[in-house]
Design a protein around this motif. Sequence first.
Motif, mmCIF file in Angstrom:
data_model
loop_
_atom_site.group_PDB
_atom_site.id
_atom_site.type_symbol
_atom_site.label_atom_id
_atom_site.label_comp_id
_atom_site.label_asym_id
_atom_site.label_seq_id
_atom_site.Cartn_x
_atom_site.Cartn_y
_atom_site.Cartn_z
ATOM 1 N N GLU A 67 71.934 3.826 -11.794
ATOM 2 C CA GLU A 67 72.751 2.467 -12.214
ATOM 3 C C GLU A 67 72.509 1.580 -11.097
ATOM 4 O O GLU A 67 72.491 0.267 -11.898
ATOM 5 N N GLN A 68 72.291 1.512 -10.085
ATOM 6 C CA GLN A 68 72.484 0.372 -9.174
ATOM 7 C C GLN A 68 70.964 -0.240 -9.248
ATOM 8 O O GLN A 68 71.057 -1.385 -9.248
ATOM 9 N N ILE A 69 69.705 0.427 -9.521
ATOM 10 C CA ILE A 69 68.443 -0.002 -9.687
ATOM 11 C C ILE A 69 68.518 -0.764 -11.178
ATOM 12 O O ILE A 69 67.758 -1.632 -11.170
ATOM 13 N N ARG A 70 68.964 -0.202 -12.063
ATOM 14 C CA ARG A 70 69.188 -1.087 -13.343
ATOM 15 C C ARG A 70 69.879 -2.398 -13.077
ATOM 16 O O ARG A 70 69.384 -3.444 -13.717
ATOM 17 N N GLU A 71 70.892 -2.396 -12.425
ATOM 18 C CA GLU A 71 71.458 -3.506 -12.149
ATOM 19 C C GLU A 71 70.752 -4.521 -11.329
ATOM 20 O O GLU A 71 70.763 -5.795 -11.642
ATOM 21 N N VAL A 72 69.900 -4.218 -10.202
ATOM 22 C CA VAL A 72 69.085 -4.976 -9.538
ATOM 23 C C VAL A 72 68.130 -5.478 -10.485
ATOM 24 O O VAL A 72 67.755 -6.589 -10.507
ATOM 25 N N GLU A 80 60.582 -9.747 -3.852
ATOM 26 C CA GLU A 80 59.892 -9.345 -2.697
ATOM 27 C C GLU A 80 60.825 -8.638 -1.498
ATOM 28 O O GLU A 80 60.709 -7.832 -0.965
ATOM 29 N N ASP A 81 62.164 -9.686 -1.468
ATOM 30 C CA ASP A 81 62.982 -8.978 -0.507
ATOM 31 C C ASP A 81 63.786 -7.676 -0.883
ATOM 32 O O ASP A 81 63.852 -6.903 0.076
ATOM 33 N N THR A 82 63.667 -7.549 -2.166
ATOM 34 C CA THR A 82 64.249 -6.186 -2.666
ATOM 35 C C THR A 82 63.375 -5.312 -2.291
ATOM 36 O O THR A 82 64.037 -4.074 -1.931
ATOM 37 N N ILE A 83 62.261 -5.416 -2.821
ATOM 38 C CA ILE A 83 61.221 -4.462 -2.286
ATOM 39 C C ILE A 83 61.284 -3.862 -0.961
ATOM 40 O O ILE A 83 61.239 -2.937 -0.635
ATOM 41 N N HIS A 84 61.265 -5.114 -0.025
ATOM 42 C CA HIS A 84 61.186 -4.947 1.462
ATOM 43 C C HIS A 84 62.489 -4.237 1.780
ATOM 44 O O HIS A 84 62.403 -3.267 2.666
ATOM 45 N N ARG A 85 63.851 -4.503 1.345
ATOM 46 C CA ARG A 85 64.886 -3.819 1.696
ATOM 47 C C ARG A 85 64.754 -2.183 1.281
ATOM 48 O O ARG A 85 65.502 -1.407 2.062
ATOM 49 N N TYR A 86 64.238 -1.975 0.177
ATOM 50 C CA TYR A 86 64.637 -0.524 -0.403
ATOM 51 C C TYR A 86 62.904 -0.074 -0.522
ATOM 52 O O TYR A 86 62.719 0.538 -1.393
ATOM 53 N N TYR A 87 62.147 -0.266 0.368
ATOM 54 C CA TYR A 87 60.756 0.083 0.533
ATOM 55 C C TYR A 87 60.454 1.627 0.343
ATOM 56 O O TYR A 87 59.679 2.182 0.078
ATOM 57 N N SER A 88 61.723 2.359 0.746
ATOM 58 C CA SER A 88 61.527 3.928 0.931
ATOM 59 C C SER A 88 62.211 4.674 -0.382
ATOM 60 O O SER A 88 62.315 5.695 -0.476
ATOM 61 N N CYS A 89 62.759 3.591 -1.466
ATOM 62 C CA CYS A 89 63.323 4.123 -2.448
ATOM 63 C C CYS A 89 62.344 4.049 -3.731
ATOM 64 O O CYS A 89 62.090 3.011 -4.333
ATOM 65 N N ALA A 90 61.767 4.995 -3.889
ATOM 66 C CA ALA A 90 60.623 5.138 -4.870
ATOM 67 C C ALA A 90 61.215 4.796 -6.250
ATOM 68 O O ALA A 90 60.028 4.089 -6.971
ATOM 69 N N PRO A 91 62.079 5.048 -6.871
ATOM 70 C CA PRO A 91 62.726 4.807 -8.174
ATOM 71 C C PRO A 91 62.635 3.225 -8.304
ATOM 72 O O PRO A 91 62.263 2.439 -9.329
ATOM 73 N N LEU A 92 63.160 2.617 -7.205
ATOM 74 C CA LEU A 92 63.407 1.317 -7.181
ATOM 75 C C LEU A 92 61.980 0.367 -6.932
ATOM 76 O O LEU A 92 61.924 -0.545 -7.701
ATOM 77 N N VAL A 93 61.112 1.075 -6.204
ATOM 78 C CA VAL A 93 59.753 0.656 -5.950
ATOM 79 C C VAL A 93 58.915 0.569 -7.387
ATOM 80 O O VAL A 93 58.352 -0.371 -7.662
ATOM 81 N N LEU A 94 59.148 1.667 -7.980
ATOM 82 C CA LEU A 94 58.507 1.710 -9.437
ATOM 83 C C LEU A 94 59.160 0.599 -10.380
ATOM 84 O O LEU A 94 58.343 0.184 -11.082
ATOM 85 N N GLU A 95 60.266 0.345 -10.432
ATOM 86 C CA GLU A 95 61.024 -0.571 -11.201
ATOM 87 C C GLU A 95 60.467 -1.890 -11.033
ATOM 88 O O GLU A 95 60.040 -2.959 -11.821
ATOM 89 N N MET A 96 60.336 -2.336 -9.451
ATOM 90 C CA MET A 96 59.994 -3.447 -9.152
ATOM 91 C C MET A 96 58.479 -3.776 -9.552
ATOM 92 O O MET A 96 58.015 -4.895 -10.188
ATOM 93 N N GLY A 97 57.612 -2.561 -9.674
ATOM 94 C CA GLY A 97 56.223 -2.767 -10.109
ATOM 95 C C GLY A 97 56.189 -3.051 -11.770
ATOM 96 O O GLY A 97 55.517 -4.005 -12.208
ATOM 97 N N GLN A 98 57.107 -2.349 -12.355
ATOM 98 C CA GLN A 98 57.240 -2.805 -13.730
ATOM 99 C C GLN A 98 57.652 -4.095 -13.958
ATOM 100 O O GLN A 98 57.404 -4.531 -14.916
ATOM 101 N N ALA A 133 71.521 5.874 -22.461
ATOM 102 C CA ALA A 133 72.269 5.244 -21.223
ATOM 103 C C ALA A 133 71.766 5.849 -19.888
ATOM 104 O O ALA A 133 71.516 5.172 -18.845
ATOM 105 N N GLN A 134 71.161 6.995 -19.845
ATOM 106 C CA GLN A 134 70.429 7.525 -18.662
ATOM 107 C C GLN A 134 68.749 7.127 -18.438
ATOM 108 O O GLN A 134 68.316 7.435 -17.465
ATOM 109 N N THR A 135 68.272 6.518 -19.287
ATOM 110 C CA THR A 135 66.960 5.892 -19.279
ATOM 111 C C THR A 135 66.823 4.938 -18.019
ATOM 112 O O THR A 135 68.039 4.488 -17.625
ATOM 113 N N ASP A 136 65.606 4.326 -17.709
ATOM 114 C CA ASP A 136 65.587 3.577 -16.732
ATOM 115 C C ASP A 136 66.205 2.203 -16.576
ATOM 116 O O ASP A 136 66.918 1.804 -15.658
#
Length: 376
Positions: free
Chosen positions: A73-78, A99-117, A321-324
């Motif tokens: 849910e947090q990733i979706r909001e971001v 880029e700031d979001t990526i840097h801050r959560y660089y170890s969060c794989a689902p977030l990094v994937l969404e930033m790539g998308q 609701a539970q999709t990315d």
Amino acid sequence: MSLNLGPVILQKRKAKGVTQQQLAKFIGVSKASVSKWETGQSYPDITLLPLLAAYFNVSIDTLMAYSSQLTAEQIREVYTSLIAQFDTRPAADVLAAIEDTIHRYYSCAPLVLEMGQLLLNHGDLLPGGTAVEKSSRYLTRAQELFAHVTEISTEPVLLEKARDFSAYCSLLLQRPDDVLTALGQFVPTYFPSESLIAWAYHLKGDEQRAMATTQSALYQYVTIMASQLTNYLQLVMGQPEKLRTTYARGWALIDTFDLAKLNPASVINFQVSAAMGYAQQHDATAVHACLTAYVDCLAAVKFPLRLHGDAYFDGIDEWLAQTDLGHALPRDEHQLQTDFVTVVLDNPAFKLYLETAEFQPIVQRLTQIKERLTYA
């Protein structure tokens, strides 16, 4: 993502039963400084964080309400927050925020994937020179992020998504050999795990979940089939009979499942692809029919455009609701509206047709839709 330091300090101070003055005295600052921290008017100096954490007997991460991992849910909001910034902030600022979001959560794989998308879907809106230069820059950056996902995650679903999205970037970068290396030369044999999930619910006596699972699978099959038929139209543009057959079968699928209401974006893409195929064959009558159907569908679309079920697919809301991205689309809403109009009005394949009297009603309707969307 903003820091929640102030509320945490306030909560910890009250839980400890001390006043602002007592906390200020221990830390060595004024009472006014503590007040500003708690109300979010300012933040403590970074050198004071260890002392604050020690005073409240918590870690600095806890004090800052920071976690390197985010929930779905947090990733979706971001994601939705970042794409919304395209409407209010300069493109360079949006890129910096990404880029700031990526840097801050660089170890969060689902977030990094969404930033790539996000870069994959919105690179054309970001700064960086010509359209070709921007495409190369952000597709390459997206691939770097997808590669990073494979380095930090062992989750099979994430790894598969990262591989597929990276291959898609390679395709857009005109690197077909990289696509085949990543995905193989043949379509893998498909094993429908959703059928197993649905039957498991059936055996448990949970018929509602069994039906909802099967509905979500059917919904995906139908929309993917429409997308594949759209792609196939582009491949058979030089084969008149196969183009007509593909269009007829695709339209039958769209009509059967009422996709114009259920997923209008898929119908819009299908019709414009068919129109381009008929334009290549110089079939003005067919082009006119496809573009008329296209405008009819676009005119009926209600924004904001969200994924949803209908009377037949009445059990898919929980799955959506539970999709990315939940019910939202990956493309920026306002940009999507513009794309729907310009893909026809600015398309070289339709230029000669749109200049004729026969096609003027289509041009006028598209222009009216564009004005409506502009002032909405």
